[in-house]
Scaffold this motif. Structure first.
Motif, PDB file in Angstrom:
ATOM      1  N   TYR A  79       0.875  -1.265  -0.097  1.00  0.00           N
ATOM      2  CA  TYR A  79       0.062   0.047  -0.016  1.00  0.00           C
ATOM      3  C   TYR A  79       0.888   1.094  -0.044  1.00  0.00           C
ATOM      4  CZ  TYR A  79      -3.528   3.428   1.314  1.00  0.00           C
ATOM      5  OH  TYR A  79      -4.509   4.499   1.483  1.00  0.00           O
ATOM      6  N   VAL A  80       2.007   1.076   0.583  1.00  0.00           N
ATOM      7  CA  VAL A  80       2.984   2.409   0.794  1.00  0.00           C
ATOM      8  C   VAL A  80       3.138   2.999  -0.868  1.00  0.00           C
ATOM      9  CG1 VAL A  80       5.056   1.213   0.809  1.00  0.00           C
ATOM     10  CG2 VAL A  80       5.016   3.263   1.785  1.00  0.00           C
ATOM     11  N   ASP A  81       3.428   1.949  -1.750  1.00  0.00           N
ATOM     12  CA  ASP A  81       3.732   2.164  -2.875  1.00  0.00           C
ATOM     13  C   ASP A  81       2.532   3.070  -3.664  1.00  0.00           C
ATOM     14  OD1 ASP A  81       6.139   1.115  -3.220  1.00  0.00           O
ATOM     15  OD2 ASP A  81       5.364  -0.650  -3.628  1.00  0.00           O
ATOM     16  N   TYR A  82       1.371   2.818  -3.132  1.00  0.00           N
ATOM     17  CA  TYR A  82       0.204   3.533  -3.861  1.00  0.00           C
ATOM     18  C   TYR A  82      -0.093   4.738  -3.159  1.00  0.00           C
ATOM     19  CZ  TYR A  82      -5.013   4.086  -5.273  1.00  0.00           C
ATOM     20  OH  TYR A  82      -5.834   4.548  -5.633  1.00  0.00           O
ATOM     21  N   PRO A 127       9.740   2.503  -5.883  1.00  0.00           N
ATOM     22  CA  PRO A 127       9.406   2.868  -7.045  1.00  0.00           C
ATOM     23  C   PRO A 127      10.293   2.121  -8.225  1.00  0.00           C
ATOM     24  CG  PRO A 127      10.569   4.521  -6.208  1.00  0.00           C
ATOM     25  CD  PRO A 127      10.496   3.535  -5.049  1.00  0.00           C
ATOM     26  N   ASP A 128       9.475   1.952  -9.120  1.00  0.00           N
ATOM     27  CA  ASP A 128      10.136   1.334 -10.324  1.00  0.00           C
ATOM     28  C   ASP A 128      10.626   2.410 -11.475  1.00  0.00           C
ATOM     29  OD1 ASP A 128      10.030  -1.111  -9.296  1.00  0.00           O
ATOM     30  OD2 ASP A 128       8.017  -1.260  -9.798  1.00  0.00           O
ATOM     31  N   ALA A 129      10.750   3.562 -11.197  1.00  0.00           N
ATOM     32  CA  ALA A 129      10.922   4.422 -12.162  1.00  0.00           C
ATOM     33  C   ALA A 129      12.206   4.586 -12.696  1.00  0.00           C
ATOM     34  CB  ALA A 129      10.490   6.102 -11.805  1.00  0.00           C
ATOM     35  N   LEU A 138      14.271   9.011 -16.341  1.00  0.00           N
ATOM     36  CA  LEU A 138      13.322  10.019 -17.192  1.00  0.00           C
ATOM     37  C   LEU A 138      11.981  10.029 -16.354  1.00  0.00           C
ATOM     38  CD1 LEU A 138      13.916   9.167 -20.866  1.00  0.00           C
ATOM     39  CD2 LEU A 138      14.461  11.195 -19.746  1.00  0.00           C
ATOM     40  N   GLY A 139      11.564   8.873 -15.900  1.00  0.00           N
ATOM     41  CA  GLY A 139      10.195   8.823 -15.066  1.00  0.00           C
ATOM     42  C   GLY A 139      10.534   9.923 -13.885  1.00  0.00           C
ATOM     43  N   TRP A 140      11.808   9.628 -12.997  1.00  0.00           N
ATOM     44  CA  TRP A 140      11.830  10.615 -11.964  1.00  0.00           C
ATOM     45  C   TRP A 140      12.085  12.073 -12.194  1.00  0.00           C
ATOM     46  CZ3 TRP A 140      11.477   9.771  -6.843  1.00  0.00           C
ATOM     47  CH2 TRP A 140      11.769   8.434  -6.380  1.00  0.00           C
ATOM     48  N   MET A 182       5.960   4.652 -10.505  1.00  0.00           N
ATOM     49  CA  MET A 182       5.946   3.092 -10.843  1.00  0.00           C
ATOM     50  C   MET A 182       6.266   2.655 -12.121  1.00  0.00           C
ATOM     51  SD  MET A 182       5.640   2.908  -7.583  1.00  0.00           S
ATOM     52  CE  MET A 182       5.820   1.162  -7.363  1.00  0.00           C
ATOM     53  N   ASP A 183       6.431   3.400 -12.996  1.00  0.00           N
ATOM     54  CA  ASP A 183       6.537   2.839 -14.304  1.00  0.00           C
ATOM     55  C   ASP A 183       5.591   2.256 -15.014  1.00  0.00           C
ATOM     56  OD1 ASP A 183       8.377   2.632 -16.672  1.00  0.00           O
ATOM     57  OD2 ASP A 183       9.406   1.108 -16.150  1.00  0.00           O
ATOM     58  N   THR A 184       4.342   2.714 -14.960  1.00  0.00           N
ATOM     59  CA  THR A 184       3.122   2.107 -15.364  1.00  0.00           C
ATOM     60  C   THR A 184       2.580   3.413 -16.646  1.00  0.00           C
ATOM     61  OG1 THR A 184       1.774   3.360 -13.737  1.00  0.00           O
ATOM     62  CG2 THR A 184       2.572   0.953 -13.425  1.00  0.00           C
ATOM     63  N   PRO A 185       1.932   2.807 -17.501  1.00  0.00           N
ATOM     64  CA  PRO A 185       1.425   3.685 -18.526  1.00  0.00           C
ATOM     65  C   PRO A 185       0.474   4.906 -17.982  1.00  0.00           C
ATOM     66  CG  PRO A 185       1.103   1.265 -19.199  1.00  0.00           C
ATOM     67  CD  PRO A 185       1.452   1.388 -17.589  1.00  0.00           C
ATOM     68  N   VAL A 186       0.752   6.041 -18.324  1.00  0.00           N
ATOM     69  CA  VAL A 186      -0.222   7.064 -18.014  1.00  0.00           C
ATOM     70  C   VAL A 186      -1.254   7.451 -18.835  1.00  0.00           C
ATOM     71  CG1 VAL A 186       1.662   8.087 -16.643  1.00  0.00           C
ATOM     72  CG2 VAL A 186       1.771   8.734 -18.761  1.00  0.00           C
ATOM     73  N   ASP A 187      -1.130   7.003 -20.011  1.00  0.00           N
ATOM     74  CA  ASP A 187      -2.318   7.336 -21.271  1.00  0.00           C
ATOM     75  C   ASP A 187      -2.368   9.026 -21.349  1.00  0.00           C
ATOM     76  OD1 ASP A 187      -2.399   4.696 -21.570  1.00  0.00           O
ATOM     77  OD2 ASP A 187      -3.624   4.215 -20.057  1.00  0.00           O
TER      78      ASP A 187
END
Length: 274
Positions: A75-78, A151-153, A156-158, A237-242
């Motif tokens: 949950y901490v990641d969320y 985080p998995d960033a 560039l994500g950071w 979290m390196d997930t799609p942001v659309d």
């Protein structure tokens, strides 16, 4: 007997009064930025509260409510992206009080006699608050990493997440500055600003939108905070942001533009400057 009258001597003009030169933009802005920084350094309690309150909320949601919401322990990641925006909100809310204090204690009357651009006063408050809140946000992220945030960033994500957080802090700080101008007293400014701090709770900051009652889902989904949080969460979290990134940027830029125009009009009207 004829009296001779000497012709009048031409008047010799005296030295002209020196015109009051208007300070350059950079000089005025840097002066008021330095003033606001000095006030921030002296007001250590406000900085500590801006850091401690979001940190305490993060610890509470992670260790008290986290297992009930997400038994897997993730949950901490969320929750961290929402805590970051809460940190920005708590830190920026002090700007409304500082601006309102300037407007009600008479210091603006002194500034009005000085050859400086009127907006430099607001710029000083906003820039100092932006720097202070970025430091507070960094501290909150470090604490989050210590309690299990992973985080998995990418790099560039950071950078993208940092840029969006900085834009959000700039936006909400200008908005709080305008609220401080509109309020009749520092106490009223604090009350009006406190209402804005509730917006992250009615968003996807702490629970997914689909878990809320149906009548509340529409509010949570289409308010400005949700796309900003979802975009930051996606970057970290390196997930799609659309298309949420465009909604996030659009909301930030629109609110920033309104706050700048509104604040400028209020300052000119109350301070009597152009």
């Amino acid at each position: 007997m004829t009296t001779l009258i000497a012709p009048p001597r031409p008047a010799v003009p005296g030295p002209a009064a020196p015109a009051r030169a208007r300070l350059g933009a950079f000089t005025a802005e840097s002066t008021f930025i330095g003033r606001s920084f000095r006030h921030s350094v002296r007001d250590v309690e406000a900085l500590l509260m801006a850091i401690m309150l979001p940190t305490m909320l993060m610890l509470m949601f992670t260790f008290i409510f986290g297992n009930a919401i997400d038994p897997s322990g993730g949950y901490v990641d969320y929750v961290v992206p929402g805590i970051i925006l809460l940190c920005a909100g708590f830190g920026a809310s002090s700007t409304a009080i500082s601006v309102s204090r300037d407007m009600t204690t008479g210091i603006i009357d002194r500034f009005r006699t000085m050859p400086v651009r009127s907006g430099a006063v607001l710029t000083g408050h906003v820039v100092a608050s932006l720097a202070r809140n970025l430091v507070a946000t960094g501290v909150v992220i470090v604490v989050a990493l210590l309690v299990g945030f992973r985080p998995d960033a990418t790099v560039l994500g950071w950078l993208a997440a940092f840029g969006l957080v900085a834009l959000y802090i700039l936006t909400i700080t200008y908005l709080f500055a305008a609220i401080g101008l509109a309020a009749s007293s520092p106490e009223a400014a604090s009350g009006f600003g406190f209402i804005l701090l509730f917006l992250p709770y009615v968003s996807s900051a702490f629970v997914p939108v689909e878990t809320m009652p149906e009548w509340l889902q529409w509010v949570a989904e289409y308010q400005p905070i949700t796309p900003i949080i979802e975009t930051i969460r996606g970057f970290l979290m390196d997930t799609p942001v659309d298309d949420t990134v465009w909604w996030a940027l659009g909301w930030c830029l629109a609110i920033l533009l309104v706050a700048i125009v509104w604040g400028g009009l209020l300052f000119r009207r109350k301070a009597g400057r152009r």
